[in-house]
Design a protein around this motif. Structure first.
Motif, PDB file in Angstrom:
ATOM      1  N   VAL A  56       0.889  -1.172   0.000  1.00 23.48           N
ATOM      2  CA  VAL A  56       0.000   0.000   0.000  1.00 23.48           C
ATOM      3  C   VAL A  56       0.921   1.214   0.000  1.00 23.48           C
ATOM      4  O   VAL A  56       1.672   1.415   0.954  1.00 23.48           O
ATOM      5  CB  VAL A  56      -0.927   0.005   1.241  1.00 23.48           C
ATOM      6  N   SER A  57       0.922   1.947  -1.093  1.00 27.92           N
ATOM      7  CA  SER A  57       1.863   3.065  -1.187  1.00 27.92           C
ATOM      8  C   SER A  57       1.151   4.401  -1.307  1.00 27.92           C
ATOM      9  O   SER A  57       0.282   4.601  -2.151  1.00 27.92           O
ATOM     10  CB  SER A  57       2.772   2.885  -2.406  1.00 27.92           C
ATOM     11  N   SER A  58       1.541   5.321  -0.451  1.00 27.75           N
ATOM     12  CA  SER A  58       1.106   6.710  -0.570  1.00 27.75           C
ATOM     13  C   SER A  58       2.046   7.401  -1.540  1.00 27.75           C
ATOM     14  O   SER A  58       2.961   6.778  -2.059  1.00 27.75           O
ATOM     15  CB  SER A  58       1.199   7.411   0.785  1.00 27.75           C
ATOM     16  N   ALA A  60       0.873   9.702  -4.135  1.00 29.13           N
ATOM     17  CA  ALA A  60       0.285  10.238  -5.361  1.00 29.13           C
ATOM     18  C   ALA A  60       0.208  11.766  -5.321  1.00 29.13           C
ATOM     19  O   ALA A  60       0.657  12.446  -6.268  1.00 29.13           O
ATOM     20  CB  ALA A  60      -1.110   9.644  -5.560  1.00 29.13           C
ATOM     21  N   ILE A  61      -0.313  12.288  -4.232  1.00 27.66           N
ATOM     22  CA  ILE A  61      -0.506  13.748  -4.171  1.00 27.66           C
ATOM     23  C   ILE A  61       0.860  14.456  -4.141  1.00 27.66           C
ATOM     24  O   ILE A  61       1.091  15.422  -4.873  1.00 27.66           O
ATOM     25  CB  ILE A  61      -1.378  14.137  -2.952  1.00 27.66           C
ATOM     26  N   GLY A  62       1.786  13.921  -3.343  1.00 26.65           N
ATOM     27  CA  GLY A  62       3.117  14.510  -3.236  1.00 26.65           C
ATOM     28  C   GLY A  62       3.866  14.503  -4.562  1.00 26.65           C
ATOM     29  O   GLY A  62       4.447  15.512  -4.970  1.00 26.65           O
ATOM     30  N   VAL A 141      -1.504  -0.730  -3.880  1.00 27.77           N
ATOM     31  CA  VAL A 141      -2.806  -0.151  -3.554  1.00 27.77           C
ATOM     32  C   VAL A 141      -2.652   1.294  -3.107  1.00 27.77           C
ATOM     33  O   VAL A 141      -1.684   1.647  -2.440  1.00 27.77           O
ATOM     34  CB  VAL A 141      -3.461  -0.949  -2.392  1.00 27.77           C
ATOM     35  N   ASN A 142      -3.618   2.113  -3.479  1.00 22.78           N
ATOM     36  CA  ASN A 142      -3.705   3.466  -2.919  1.00 22.78           C
ATOM     37  C   ASN A 142      -5.180   3.833  -2.865  1.00 22.78           C
ATOM     38  O   ASN A 142      -6.029   3.155  -3.453  1.00 22.78           O
ATOM     39  CB  ASN A 142      -2.929   4.473  -3.787  1.00 22.78           C
ATOM     40  N   GLU A 143      -5.461   4.892  -2.155  1.00 19.74           N
ATOM     41  CA  GLU A 143      -6.830   5.408  -2.200  1.00 19.74           C
ATOM     42  C   GLU A 143      -7.034   6.029  -3.577  1.00 19.74           C
ATOM     43  O   GLU A 143      -6.098   6.586  -4.165  1.00 19.74           O
ATOM     44  CB  GLU A 143      -7.009   6.475  -1.110  1.00 19.74           C
ATOM     45  N   PHE A 154     -11.162   7.307   2.757  1.00 24.40           N
ATOM     46  CA  PHE A 154     -10.591   6.783   3.997  1.00 24.40           C
ATOM     47  C   PHE A 154      -9.800   7.915   4.645  1.00 24.40           C
ATOM     48  O   PHE A 154      -9.756   8.044   5.854  1.00 24.40           O
ATOM     49  CB  PHE A 154      -9.630   5.623   3.710  1.00 24.40           C
ATOM     50  N   GLY A 155      -9.136   8.693   3.769  1.00 26.23           N
ATOM     51  CA  GLY A 155      -8.397   9.853   4.267  1.00 26.23           C
ATOM     52  C   GLY A 155      -6.967   9.528   4.647  1.00 26.23           C
ATOM     53  O   GLY A 155      -6.122  10.409   4.669  1.00 26.23           O
ATOM     54  N   ASP A 156      -6.691   8.308   4.977  1.00 20.12           N
ATOM     55  CA  ASP A 156      -5.307   7.959   5.308  1.00 20.12           C
ATOM     56  C   ASP A 156      -5.055   6.509   4.935  1.00 20.12           C
ATOM     57  O   ASP A 156      -5.957   5.683   4.965  1.00 20.12           O
ATOM     58  CB  ASP A 156      -5.047   8.175   6.806  1.00 20.12           C
ATOM     59  N   ASN A 157      -3.816   6.249   4.577  1.00 18.49           N
ATOM     60  CA  ASN A 157      -3.488   4.909   4.107  1.00 18.49           C
ATOM     61  C   ASN A 157      -3.212   3.920   5.234  1.00 18.49           C
ATOM     62  O   ASN A 157      -3.054   2.732   4.982  1.00 18.49           O
ATOM     63  CB  ASN A 157      -2.302   4.969   3.135  1.00 18.49           C
ATOM     64  N   ASP A 158      -3.152   4.412   6.487  1.00 15.31           N
ATOM     65  CA  ASP A 158      -3.018   3.474   7.614  1.00 15.31           C
ATOM     66  C   ASP A 158      -4.287   2.625   7.673  1.00 15.31           C
ATOM     67  O   ASP A 158      -4.229   1.389   7.694  1.00 15.31           O
ATOM     68  CB  ASP A 158      -2.844   4.228   8.944  1.00 15.31           C
TER      69      ASP A 158
HETATM   70  N1  GLU Z   1      -3.474   8.632  -0.715  1.00 16.15           N
HETATM   71  C1  GLU Z   1      -2.568   9.704  -0.435  1.00 16.15           C
HETATM   72  C2  GLU Z   1      -1.509   9.814  -1.536  1.00 16.15           C
HETATM   73  O1  GLU Z   1      -1.170   8.853  -2.147  1.00 16.15           O
HETATM   74  C3  GLU Z   1      -1.842   9.531   0.875  1.00 16.15           C
HETATM   75  C4  GLU Z   1      -2.637   9.278   2.096  1.00 16.15           C
HETATM   76  C5  GLU Z   1      -1.749   8.978   3.300  1.00 16.15           C
HETATM   77  O2  GLU Z   1      -0.558   9.334   3.264  1.00 16.15           O
HETATM   78  O3  GLU Z   1      -2.177   8.388   4.283  1.00 16.15           O
HETATM   79  O4  GLU Z   1      -0.957  10.833  -1.778  1.00 16.15           O
END
Ligand code: GLU
Length: 280
Positions: A56-58, A60-62, A141-143, A154-158
């Motif tokens: 599960v990787s965050s 995307a936004i960054g 996986v990501n949101e 979900f708001g957070d990937n935890d």
């Molecule tokens: N889904 C967001 C992203 O990939 C991150 C959410 C999180 O860091 O918990 O940028």
């Protein structure tokens, strides 16, 4: 606790969650390829040892923010979602290249709360995960940040990673983030705060430890990590919170070494995952 750590060696299905801060350079927000390479190599090695792996990787936004050269963190929803749309594709391109080096096939799964709450979507997602894992593929996986809004995010990937662990019936969830583990108090404010290495049961005391202000505890905050631990352990997975600062920590966790905080699984047949997520 020793035994629990050793049981990690027997985990057959493992979900690893990595936060944005763990895969980017703090100073610039650009991707940290050295770390990503190490992460990918470790994951492929676990896979090659016969285990099933989900990442599960965050990021995307960054990554999107960097690509669009935005100086400030996007606040407006549509801009955040545009960043995610750009960044998710870039992130997967990088993973594709790195996993490709080791001939490891990957897949992308993007989820929202609806994926879990809607019976048909949940069954579809579960079936897809099972099929991918049986085929030896590592799902990433990501949101689905480009469409998720307040009601369905979900708001957070935890939390997301714990839900994924529940859906795939994982034995182990590892959360890599910018903290070493669960502390008795906020270590940034209290020098006497101690790292808790083992949580047998998530009782009121543990839950209250997660209630502090989340800012000092990194992206998801400790509350989301405790919530994730409740979902994971009730679903039958042990969970480890460890630092993503150095990927050797992940290797150590997988070797059964005593790093971070481990939460013991207590499979609870009565656990109502959907109800829990609805109330989150
Ligand atoms: N889904 C967001 C992203 O990939 C991150 C959410 C999180 O860091 O918990 O940028």
């Amino acid at each position: 606790m020793e035994e629990l750590r050793k049981s990690i060696l027997d985990a057959k299905r493992i979900v690893v969650k990595i936060g944005t801060t763990s895969i980017t350079h703090e100073e610039t927000g650009s991707l940290n390829f050295a770390k990503l390479e190490k992460l990918v190599r470790i994951l492929v090695d676990i896979r090659n040892s016969g285990k099933q792996v989900v990442l599960v990787s965050s990021g995307a936004i960054g990554v999107g923010r960097k690509a669009l050269a935005l100086k400030e963190k996007p606040q407006e929803k549509s801009l955040k979602q545009a960043c995610a749309a750009v960044g998710q594709a870039r992130l997967m391109m990088v993973y594709q290249r790195l996993f490709g080096e080791y001939n490891q096939t990957i897949a992308q799964i993007l989820m929202t709360k609806v994926t879990l709450l809607d019976d048909v979507s949940r069954e579809n997602a579960t079936g897809t995960f099972r099929q991918l894992l049986e085929l030896g593929i590592i799902p990433i996986v990501n949101e689905n940040d480009t469409v998720a809004t307040d009601e369905i995010e979900f708001g957070d990937n935890d939390s997301l990673s714990a839900i994924v662990a529940a859906l795939v019936d994982a034995d182990l969830l590892i959360l890599l983030s910018d903290i070493e583990g669960l502390y008795t108090d906020d270590p940034n404010k209290n020098p006497d705060a101690k790292l808790i290495d083992y949580v047998e049961k998530i009782d009121k005391k543990i839950i209250s430890m997660g209630k502090g202000p989340s800012t000092s505890f990194g992206t998801g905050g400790m509350e989301t990590k405790i919530n994730a631990a409740r979902i994971a352990t009730d679903s039958g997975a042990d969970m480890v919170i460890a630092s993503g600062e150095n990927m050797s920590t992940l290797a150590k966790v997988l070797e059964g070494k005593n790093v971070g905080t481990i939460f013991k699984a207590h499979k609870n047949e009565e656990f109502d995952l959907i109800g829990f997520v609805e109330n989150m």
